[in-house]
Write a protein that holds these residues in place. Structure first.
Motif, PDB file in Angstrom:
ATOM      1  N   LEU A 126      -6.275 -32.623  10.168  1.00 58.32           N
ATOM      2  CA  LEU A 126      -4.845 -32.383   9.995  1.00 58.32           C
ATOM      3  C   LEU A 126      -4.054 -33.674  10.117  1.00 58.32           C
ATOM      4  CD1 LEU A 126      -2.433 -30.378   9.775  1.00 58.32           C
ATOM      5  CD2 LEU A 126      -2.493 -30.249  12.278  1.00 58.32           C
ATOM      6  N   GLY A 127      -4.367 -34.483  11.138  1.00 62.83           N
ATOM      7  CA  GLY A 127      -3.663 -35.753  11.297  1.00 62.83           C
ATOM      8  C   GLY A 127      -3.894 -36.685  10.127  1.00 62.83           C
ATOM      9  N   THR A 128      -5.115 -36.685   9.577  1.00 66.87           N
ATOM     10  CA  THR A 128      -5.407 -37.535   8.419  1.00 66.87           C
ATOM     11  C   THR A 128      -4.597 -37.108   7.200  1.00 66.87           C
ATOM     12  OG1 THR A 128      -7.656 -37.897   9.253  1.00 66.87           O
ATOM     13  CG2 THR A 128      -7.238 -38.387   6.929  1.00 66.87           C
ATOM     14  N   VAL A 129      -4.548 -35.805   6.934  1.00 65.65           N
ATOM     15  CA  VAL A 129      -3.798 -35.304   5.775  1.00 65.65           C
ATOM     16  C   VAL A 129      -2.309 -35.588   5.925  1.00 65.65           C
ATOM     17  CG1 VAL A 129      -3.161 -33.225   4.501  1.00 65.65           C
ATOM     18  CG2 VAL A 129      -5.515 -33.549   5.253  1.00 65.65           C
ATOM     19  N   ILE A 130      -1.755 -35.350   7.111  1.00 68.72           N
ATOM     20  CA  ILE A 130      -0.327 -35.613   7.332  1.00 68.72           C
ATOM     21  C   ILE A 130      -0.030 -37.104   7.210  1.00 68.72           C
ATOM     22  CG2 ILE A 130       1.489 -35.581   9.090  1.00 68.72           C
ATOM     23  CD1 ILE A 130       0.438 -32.911  10.029  1.00 68.72           C
ATOM     24  N   GLY A 131      -0.900 -37.938   7.774  1.00 69.06           N
ATOM     25  CA  GLY A 131      -0.693 -39.385   7.660  1.00 69.06           C
ATOM     26  C   GLY A 131      -0.716 -39.857   6.213  1.00 69.06           C
ATOM     27  N   LEU A 132      -1.661 -39.344   5.417  1.00 73.77           N
ATOM     28  CA  LEU A 132      -1.724 -39.728   4.004  1.00 73.77           C
ATOM     29  C   LEU A 132      -0.508 -39.225   3.239  1.00 73.77           C
ATOM     30  CD1 LEU A 132      -5.522 -39.106   3.238  1.00 73.77           C
ATOM     31  CD2 LEU A 132      -4.343 -41.306   3.526  1.00 73.77           C
ATOM     32  N   GLY A 133      -0.056 -37.997   3.550  1.00 75.40           N
ATOM     33  CA  GLY A 133       1.123 -37.477   2.876  1.00 75.40           C
ATOM     34  C   GLY A 133       2.370 -38.277   3.183  1.00 75.40           C
ATOM     35  N   LEU A 134       2.560 -38.644   4.437  1.00 76.74           N
ATOM     36  CA  LEU A 134       3.719 -39.453   4.807  1.00 76.74           C
ATOM     37  C   LEU A 134       3.615 -40.861   4.248  1.00 76.74           C
ATOM     38  CD1 LEU A 134       4.220 -38.316   8.528  1.00 76.74           C
ATOM     39  CD2 LEU A 134       5.409 -37.496   6.486  1.00 76.74           C
ATOM     40  N   TRP A 135       2.395 -41.386   4.179  1.00 72.35           N
ATOM     41  CA  TRP A 135       2.206 -42.710   3.558  1.00 72.35           C
ATOM     42  C   TRP A 135       2.568 -42.669   2.076  1.00 72.35           C
ATOM     43  CZ3 TRP A 135      -1.554 -44.008  -0.221  1.00 72.35           C
ATOM     44  CH2 TRP A 135      -1.625 -45.367  -0.526  1.00 72.35           C
ATOM     45  N   LEU A 153       6.150 -28.146  16.355  1.00 69.10           N
ATOM     46  CA  LEU A 153       7.606 -28.268  16.366  1.00 69.10           C
ATOM     47  C   LEU A 153       8.045 -29.672  16.774  1.00 69.10           C
ATOM     48  CD1 LEU A 153      10.378 -26.930  16.096  1.00 69.10           C
ATOM     49  CD2 LEU A 153      10.164 -26.184  18.470  1.00 69.10           C
ATOM     50  N   ILE A 154       7.405 -30.248  17.779  1.00 72.60           N
ATOM     51  CA  ILE A 154       7.743 -31.609  18.209  1.00 72.60           C
ATOM     52  C   ILE A 154       7.458 -32.609  17.101  1.00 72.60           C
ATOM     53  CG2 ILE A 154       7.154 -33.430  19.839  1.00 72.60           C
ATOM     54  CD1 ILE A 154       6.585 -31.284  21.909  1.00 72.60           C
ATOM     55  N   THR A 155       6.308 -32.468  16.426  1.00 70.89           N
ATOM     56  CA  THR A 155       5.968 -33.388  15.338  1.00 70.89           C
ATOM     57  C   THR A 155       6.977 -33.298  14.208  1.00 70.89           C
ATOM     58  OG1 THR A 155       3.626 -33.084  15.894  1.00 70.89           O
ATOM     59  CG2 THR A 155       4.136 -34.095  13.776  1.00 70.89           C
ATOM     60  N   ILE A 156       7.367 -32.090  13.834  1.00 74.37           N
ATOM     61  CA  ILE A 156       8.338 -31.906  12.751  1.00 74.37           C
ATOM     62  C   ILE A 156       9.680 -32.539  13.109  1.00 74.37           C
ATOM     63  CG2 ILE A 156       9.663 -30.175  11.482  1.00 74.37           C
ATOM     64  CD1 ILE A 156       7.201 -28.352  11.654  1.00 74.37           C
ATOM     65  N   VAL A 197       4.809 -31.936   6.824  1.00 77.75           N
ATOM     66  CA  VAL A 197       4.214 -31.609   8.124  1.00 77.75           C
ATOM     67  C   VAL A 197       4.190 -30.103   8.334  1.00 77.75           C
ATOM     68  CG1 VAL A 197       4.400 -31.957  10.607  1.00 77.75           C
ATOM     69  CG2 VAL A 197       4.972 -33.816   9.060  1.00 77.75           C
ATOM     70  N   LEU A 198       5.277 -29.431   7.996  1.00 78.64           N
ATOM     71  CA  LEU A 198       5.345 -27.977   8.150  1.00 78.64           C
ATOM     72  C   LEU A 198       4.315 -27.280   7.270  1.00 78.64           C
ATOM     73  CD1 LEU A 198       6.731 -25.439   9.260  1.00 78.64           C
ATOM     74  CD2 LEU A 198       8.405 -25.646   7.402  1.00 78.64           C
ATOM     75  N   LEU A 199       4.175 -27.722   6.033  1.00 78.23           N
ATOM     76  CA  LEU A 199       3.202 -27.109   5.127  1.00 78.23           C
ATOM     77  C   LEU A 199       1.781 -27.285   5.650  1.00 78.23           C
ATOM     78  CD1 LEU A 199       2.543 -25.737   2.431  1.00 78.23           C
ATOM     79  CD2 LEU A 199       2.543 -28.023   1.381  1.00 78.23           C
ATOM     80  N   VAL A 244      -0.747 -24.197   6.798  1.00 78.99           N
ATOM     81  CA  VAL A 244      -2.072 -24.016   6.194  1.00 78.99           C
ATOM     82  C   VAL A 244      -3.160 -24.088   7.263  1.00 78.99           C
ATOM     83  CG1 VAL A 244      -3.747 -25.018   4.596  1.00 78.99           C
ATOM     84  CG2 VAL A 244      -1.335 -24.865   3.946  1.00 78.99           C
ATOM     85  N   GLU A 245      -3.028 -25.032   8.182  1.00 74.26           N
ATOM     86  CA  GLU A 245      -4.038 -25.157   9.254  1.00 74.26           C
ATOM     87  C   GLU A 245      -4.031 -23.961  10.186  1.00 74.26           C
ATOM     88  OE1 GLU A 245      -5.047 -25.608  13.324  1.00 74.26           O
ATOM     89  OE2 GLU A 245      -2.967 -25.954  12.665  1.00 74.26           O
ATOM     90  N   GLY A 246      -2.836 -23.522  10.591  1.00 74.21           N
ATOM     91  CA  GLY A 246      -2.750 -22.446  11.575  1.00 74.21           C
ATOM     92  C   GLY A 246      -3.064 -21.074  11.030  1.00 74.21           C
TER      93      GLY A 246
END
Length: 388
Positions: free
Chosen positions: A235-244, A270-273, A297-299, A303-305
């Motif tokens: 999850l962290g990898t996907v979010i990092g790539l998306g934000l990059w 919620l904190i991350t968002i 991040v929300l998407l 999907v993960e949860g």
């Protein structure tokens, strides 16, 4: 013939001594349980410098146990595999700390600047609240002017900052050392821990039951912790790539934060968002484009949860949302942020343990999100019980 007077019944007025003794016994038992819980909480709070790294070591050892088992089947001894895994964990921890320390320190140092930029960016949204803020400042001024004229305000500057920081660094280094060293010994010991548990019982049936329960609990918890850790890393990898891809500054920091905070269900997402939304609002030109970052991040969290974790981990180890919030609040009060991260894994440990004992099934039933399972001690089969 004169009738004899009937003696009054004693049983209706005086209680049965056995019932009274049983009630007194239950009262004493409840008091002892309450005292035990209170003393346990006090010990965990005042002894957190000892208990916190020990629990972290057990959780780390349980997370890496499936890998050690697989390597042992391939012919690699536990000592070798445990040493390699712990060294790899230390390398990942040190590398992550080195790569993230710079951006995180810059964010902390620029907190006031970020707040000022966010205020300027959202200035047109604050106009309806301007009158309320002015009224609050006027009330604050009134309270200050009503103080005694001869009283002066004294600001006490914090002293010993360097010594306090050095003490905190030393304490953190000691705790980290205990975590990795103890987890190494736990992983390298193999089945020694289980043998000691079995030797504490006398009859063969009790030994078999204890060994079965210990192996079941260890297998389920190890599988859960390792799977969740891998899911959070993905999850962290996907979010990092998306934000990059969006051009977000420091995407590595936000990917690592998403992976770490995802150990806190609901609250962590919620904190991350919120954090990503704040940085995006001051980093991009338009608000509409800035909102794409928290939307990604929300998407990913949805999907993960809703799909990935239930499909990979299964529904059996899902925890009641109320129990999750209570556990996070309790452990964060007890041990701070580290305790909050351990809250859900510890809750899963308690639930799996309770599911293996009929007397504790009501606790496991409360912790379950949908369905609770109780393992029969004789057959080893699982009975389904609908959670309330």
């Amino acid at each position: 013939m004169k009738a004899e007077p009937i003696a009054p019944s004693v049983s209706d007025e005086s209680p049965d001594p056995r019932v009274q003794a049983w009630a007194d016994m239950r009262l004493v038992r409840s008091l002892l349980i309450g005292i035990f819980i209170f003393m346990t909480m006090a010990a965990l709070y005042f002894g957190r410098a000892f208990f916190m790294p020990v629990m972290l070591a057990f959780l780390l050892a349980l997370t890496l146990t499936p890998i050690v088992r697989v390597l042992r089947k391939r012919g690699i001894p536990e000592v070798v595999s445990a040493t390699l895994l712990v060294l790899l964990s230390i390398f990942v921890f040190v590398s992550a700390g080195y790569l993230l320390s710079g951006p995180v320190i810059d964010l902390i140092n620029n907190t006031s600047t970020i707040g000022q930029q966010l205020t300027e960016r959202l200035a047109h949204f604050q106009r309806p609240l301007a009158k309320i803020m002015d009224l609050a400042h006027q009330l604050e001024g009134l309270t200050e002017t009503t103080q005694e004229p001869g009283v002066q305000k004294v600001a006490v500057a914090p002293s010993g900052i360097l010594s306090s920081a050095a003490g905190n660094i030393l304490e953190a280094g000691t705790a980290i050392t205990i975590v990795f060293v103890l987890s190494l010994f736990l992983l390298a010991s193999g089945t020694l821990f289980y043998e000691k548990i079995v030797q504490s019982f006398t009859s063969m049936s009790q030994k078999k039951r204890a060994l079965r329960v210990v192996y079941d609990v260890e297998r389920e918890i190890s599988h859960y912790l390792l799977t969740v850790a891998l899911i959070n890393a993905g999850l962290g990898t996907v979010i990092g790539l998306g934000l990059w891809g969006l051009g977000m500054p420091n995407p590595l920091v936000w990917g690592a934060a998403a992976a770490l905070l995802n150990f806190l269900p609901y609250v962590g997402a919620l904190i991350t968002i919120l954090l990503v939304a704040i940085i995006a609002l001051i980093s991009f030109d338009t608000i509409s484009y800035a909102l794409l970052a928290p939307a990604i991040v929300l998407l990913c969290d949805v999907v993960e949860g809703q799909f990935v974790t239930p499909m990979v981990v299964g529904r059996r180890l899902e925890i009641n949302a109320v129990a999750i919030f209570i556990a996070i609040a309790f452990w964060s009060w007890l041990w701070g942020f580290v305790g909050a991260l351990m809250a859900v894994p510890l809750l899963v440990v308690i639930k799996v343990f309770c599911d293996h004992f009929e007397g504790l099934s009501h606790v496991g039933n409360f912790l379950a999100a949908q369905q609770s399972f109780v393992v029969d001690d004789e057959t080893g089969e699982q009975d389904h019980k609908t959670a309330t």
